[in-house]
Scaffold this active site. Structure first.
Site, PDB file in Angstrom:
ATOM      1  N   ASP A 158       0.881  -1.159   0.000  1.00  0.00           N
ATOM      2  CA  ASP A 158       0.000   0.000   0.000  1.00  0.00           C
ATOM      3  C   ASP A 158       0.926   1.217   0.000  1.00  0.00           C
ATOM      4  O   ASP A 158       2.124   1.110   0.317  1.00  0.00           O
ATOM      5  CB  ASP A 158      -0.946   0.008   1.201  1.00  0.00           C
TER       6      ASP A 158
HETATM    7  C1  BGC Z   1      -4.862   3.518  -0.008  1.00  0.00           C
HETATM    8  C2  BGC Z   1      -4.988   2.528  -1.155  1.00  0.00           C
HETATM    9  C3  BGC Z   1      -4.800   3.260  -2.460  1.00  0.00           C
HETATM   10  C4  BGC Z   1      -3.447   3.957  -2.446  1.00  0.00           C
HETATM   11  C5  BGC Z   1      -3.146   4.729  -3.721  1.00  0.00           C
HETATM   12  C6  BGC Z   1      -3.591   4.337  -0.086  1.00  0.00           C
HETATM   13  O1  BGC Z   1      -3.610   5.344   0.858  1.00  0.00           O
HETATM   14  O2  BGC Z   1      -4.920   2.827   1.221  1.00  0.00           O
HETATM   15  O3  BGC Z   1      -6.221   1.890  -1.114  1.00  0.00           O
HETATM   16  O4  BGC Z   1      -4.910   2.373  -3.533  1.00  0.00           O
HETATM   17  O5  BGC Z   1      -3.419   4.886  -1.375  1.00  0.00           O
HETATM   18  O6  BGC Z   1      -3.942   5.847  -3.829  1.00  0.00           O
END
Ligand code: BGC
Length: 755
Positions: free
Chosen positions: A229
């Site tokens: 993530d």
């Molecule tokens: C989120 C993800 C997301 C990623 C990219 C993160 O903060 O938890 O779900 O895909 O950011 O935007």
């Protein structure tokens, strides 16, 4: 692409560098090997492609796109084919926008109604979640676009999401939190998996080999890329060794240098790095080798589709005196800002820059209805505005029926933080109360990403749960309220009466960084139904404008082995006058044999379309997993023998028929017998009877000898019961003196040999 050849030609620096993003949304190109960069994008229910400034929380502008209903809504459709259809549309959008992989679906379990991201997640039930997310993945990937099922794993709150440790026991992890991923990973084969921010039992998900490799790859057969993530990497080298291939978005080279140093110092084998590089190259090639060129996408068509999906998803919670569908000839007070400017999506990384939004008022325009509109409340303010309320009350007074468009404002639920309570804003609850004083015919239409308390539930006649219904929610509202579409959504989560009824209440969001999942497997209806607790609306509930009758529940066999599948069928008839869709749900109830199992669990569902008067037979194939629990003694799924109930129903609280099936255990878990094994744990195994009998006799004999124990004080039956919880070593102290440790060890050895 000849991966091996490319890897052998790459420098150490190039390899380390490929394992992190170039920026927020791109991998790095390897120019020397002509490997192109590819782009990823959020996700999950539309495209958030950011061409210029980049961030992971949706602050900067992304391209104009289509916001489909969020997972809270699409899960309510209980319709696999619909999710696949939505996936195909998303896949084409990605093709047209050169996005190789869309960052979703998000399948974390709704442990508490307060989780700020529940709107992005499917359900409190892992089977529903994994089936529907799998269907979405299949749709997207059928267009040769990758998915990234996320956030793996046990990421069920936003509070302290980068540092908190989810303290989950093994059985709960398997039956609830991992199961939500498992089916989708095994059956739909996502190209990538995104690991979560949190720690799991102390260890960061991004460096947790148990999950990233042992379970995901070795057990479930995942063969794609694991990415972090955004910013989830704690220790890059440990992460790589544990199975984290790609760091996103990257760390300006800091962590790449750590990889290089670790390889140079010998603390990280180069083949571990090569393994990650190979997986990333395969992923890039998978997309690039079949990349579609010059694809156009039709925003208007997808806007239409978004409305249709929402119409199949919205849940009619209450319809007293058949207040719905609305009468076209009535004067209708339309109250609430959300009728003109609906809340249709949540905040954070999934936020879509919608190219247009259709509200209920837009959809109703020019259709000849007598509508009296009033704002009623300001969603951007918490204060109670008496002027707005008075105008709304006046509109309600002059009408035959009042429809209040209510829900949670943006600031109430978003990625990044959790809700602090489960209520609607006071200014909306008070508005509804005031309208009820002048108008008996009130319908509430809700826009929210997760369960809310409804203090006025008894007094209003109709309630529609739209969830966060996407940018064309207004068309769906129009079609449903006026009966052009028959509602067919069902709740993918229980609505408790009040927050404190929720099983995680005392442990959410935990103390500092420690979050104890103390409720274990008793999440959602598994808890409410086992406790027989009153709920506001149960899991699986949803009404229709027609009525369905169930009959003829059949099981293929009344007695099966615990390795056998079972076929279940039930007839459903539409006994009303309007065509509709019923969601038939199959629950399994396990025998009460001392293993704390939920009252019942969803193991099958099917949405069937029925014309008025039509009957269909709905058939389910259940495999042995449908009856299993995770046995921590053997670290595997086990089906204990006994009588199971197969239940067919319209919600977890509306079981129409059930049938008993006896399961015989042909495969019994192998266990290690020690002096501390309780007699009750092995007494049911016929192969051990011969060895166990002399031990039991020794007890019984001793008891008979003891003059102080009158038979009226302790009967054989009582001794038998007590013996269940007596460890084998007890025979040394409580037997008739026949046994010492050596003699007992011989018996144990003999028994062990027979298992
Ligand atoms: C989120 C993800 C997301 C990623 C990219 C993160 O903060 O938890 O779900 O895909 O950011 O935007």
């Amino acid at each position: 692409m000849d991966y091996r050849k490319i890897i052998s030609a790459m420098t150490l620096e190039e390899k380390a560098s490929l394992c992190s993003g170039r920026d927020f949304w791109h991998t790095k190109a390897v120019k020397s090997q002509k490997v192109p960069e590819i782009m990823v994008s959020d996700g999950p229910h539309g495209l958030r492609k950011q061409p210029l400034s980049q961030d992971h929380l949706g602050n900067f502008e992304s391209i104009k796109a289509v916001c489909f209903p969020a997972a809270c809504a699409t899960a309510s459709s209980f319709d696999r084919a619909l999710l696949t259809k939505m996936g195909k549309a998303l896949g084409i959008e990605c093709q047209a926008e050169n996005i190789a992989t869309i960052l979703g679906p998000a399948v974390n379990i709704k442990r508490s109604p307060l989780c700020g991201r529940n709107f992005e997640y499917f359900s409190e039930d892992p089977y529903l979640s994994t089936e529907l997310s799998g269907a979405l993945i299949k749709g997207i990937q059928s267009k040769n676009i990758g998915t990234s099922i996320k956030h793996f794993a046990a990421n069920n709150q936003e509070t302290r999401r980068l540092t908190a440790s989810s303290e989950v026991d093994e059985r709960t992890m398997r039956e609830i939190y991992l199961a939500s991923f498992e089916g989708a990973v095994k059956n739909a084969k996502p190209w990538t998996v995104m690991c979560s921010y949190n720690r799991i039992n102390g260890l960061h998900a991004s460096e947790n080999k148990t999950y990233l490799t042992d379970i995901l790859r070795d057990e479930w057969g995942f063969d794609g890329v694991v990415m972090s993530d955004w910013g989830a990497v704690n220790d890059r080298v440990k992460g790589l060794a544990a199975g984290l291939d790609l760091e996103m978005p990257g760390s300006y080279g800091v962590n790449d240098r750590e990889i290089i140093e670790a390889v140079q110092s010998g603390s990280l084998p180069e083949k571990t790095l090569d393994r990650a590089v190979e997986r990333i190259l395969k992923w890039i090639d998978r997309y690039e080798s079949k990349k579609q060129k010059d694809v156009k996408w039709d925003k208007e068509a997808d806007h239409e589709l978004a409305g249709k999906i929402e119409a199949e998803s919205a849940v009619l919670l209450k319809n007293e005196e058949q207040i719905l569908p609305l009468d076209k000839n009535d004067t209708i007070a339309v109250i609430g800002r959300f009728a003109k400017a609906p809340r249709y999506q949540g905040g954070g990384s999934s936020h879509i820059n919608s190219f247009k939004v259709t509200s209920f008022m837009d959809a109703a325009k020019g259709k000849g209805h007598d509508l009296l509109y009033a704002d009623g409340y300001d969603p951007n303010k918490d204060e109670i505005d008496r002027t707005l309320i008075t105008k709304a009350v006046n509109a309600a007074k002059k009408s035959d029926v009042a429809v209040v468009f209510a829900g949670l404002p943006d600031s109430f639920e978003s990625e990044g933080y959790d809700r602090s309570h489960m209520r609607l804003p006071d200014n909306q609850n008070i508005l509804i109360d005031e309208i009820l004083k002048v108008q008996p015919n009130v319908v509430v239409v809700l826009h929210n990403g997760s369960a809310v308390e409804m203090p006025w539930e008894k007094d209003v006649k109709g309630i529609f749960e739209m969830y966060l219904g996407g940018q064309n929610v207004g068309s769906a509202e129009y079609d449903l309220l006026f009966g052009k579409v028959n509602p067919s959504g069902r709740l993918p989560e229980t609505f408790p009466v009040k927050l404190s009824d929720n099983p995680s209440y005392l442990h959410f969001p935990g103390y500092m960084d420690e979050v104890k999942y103390a409720e274990g497997v008793f999440v959602g209806y598994r808890y409410y139904d086992t406790k027989d607790l009153k709920v506001l609306f149960p899991f699986g509930h949803g009404l229709s404008y027609t009525t369905y009758k169930y009959s003829n529940l059949k099981v293929s066999k009344r007695k099966i082995k615990n390795t056998d599948p079972l076929t279940v069928s039930v007839d459903v008839t539409n006994i009303g006058r309007m065509a509709g869709k019923e969601v038939v749900q199959i629950y399994i109830s396990a025998p009460d044999d001392g293993i704390a199992r939920p009252r019942h669990e969803l193991k099958g569902f099917e949405k069937v379309s029925l014309r008025a008067g039509e009957t269909k037979t709905v058939t389910f194939e259940l495999d042995s997993r449908a009856f299993a629990y995770w046995d921590t003694k053997v670290h595997d799924w086990v089906v204990p023998e006994g009588d199971y109930m197969v239940e067919a129903g319209a919600s977890s609280r509306d079981i129409k028929y059930s049938k008993k099936v006896n399961i015989e255990a042909v495969t019994k878990p192998s266990i290690t017998i020690t002096e501390n094994t309780c007699i009750g744990d092995i007494i049911g195994r016929p192969e051990l009877a011969e060895d166990l009998k002399p031990l039991i006799d020794s007890y019984m004999h001793a008891d008979k000898k003891d003059k102080n124990k009158g038979s009226e004080a302790i009967s054989d039956k009582m001794i038998g019961e007590m013996l269940k919880f007596t460890p084998l070593r007890g025979v040394i102290s409580f037997g008739d003196g026949e046994y010492d440790h050596e003699k007992l060890a011989k018996v144990i050895k003999a028994m062990q040999a027979k298992i």
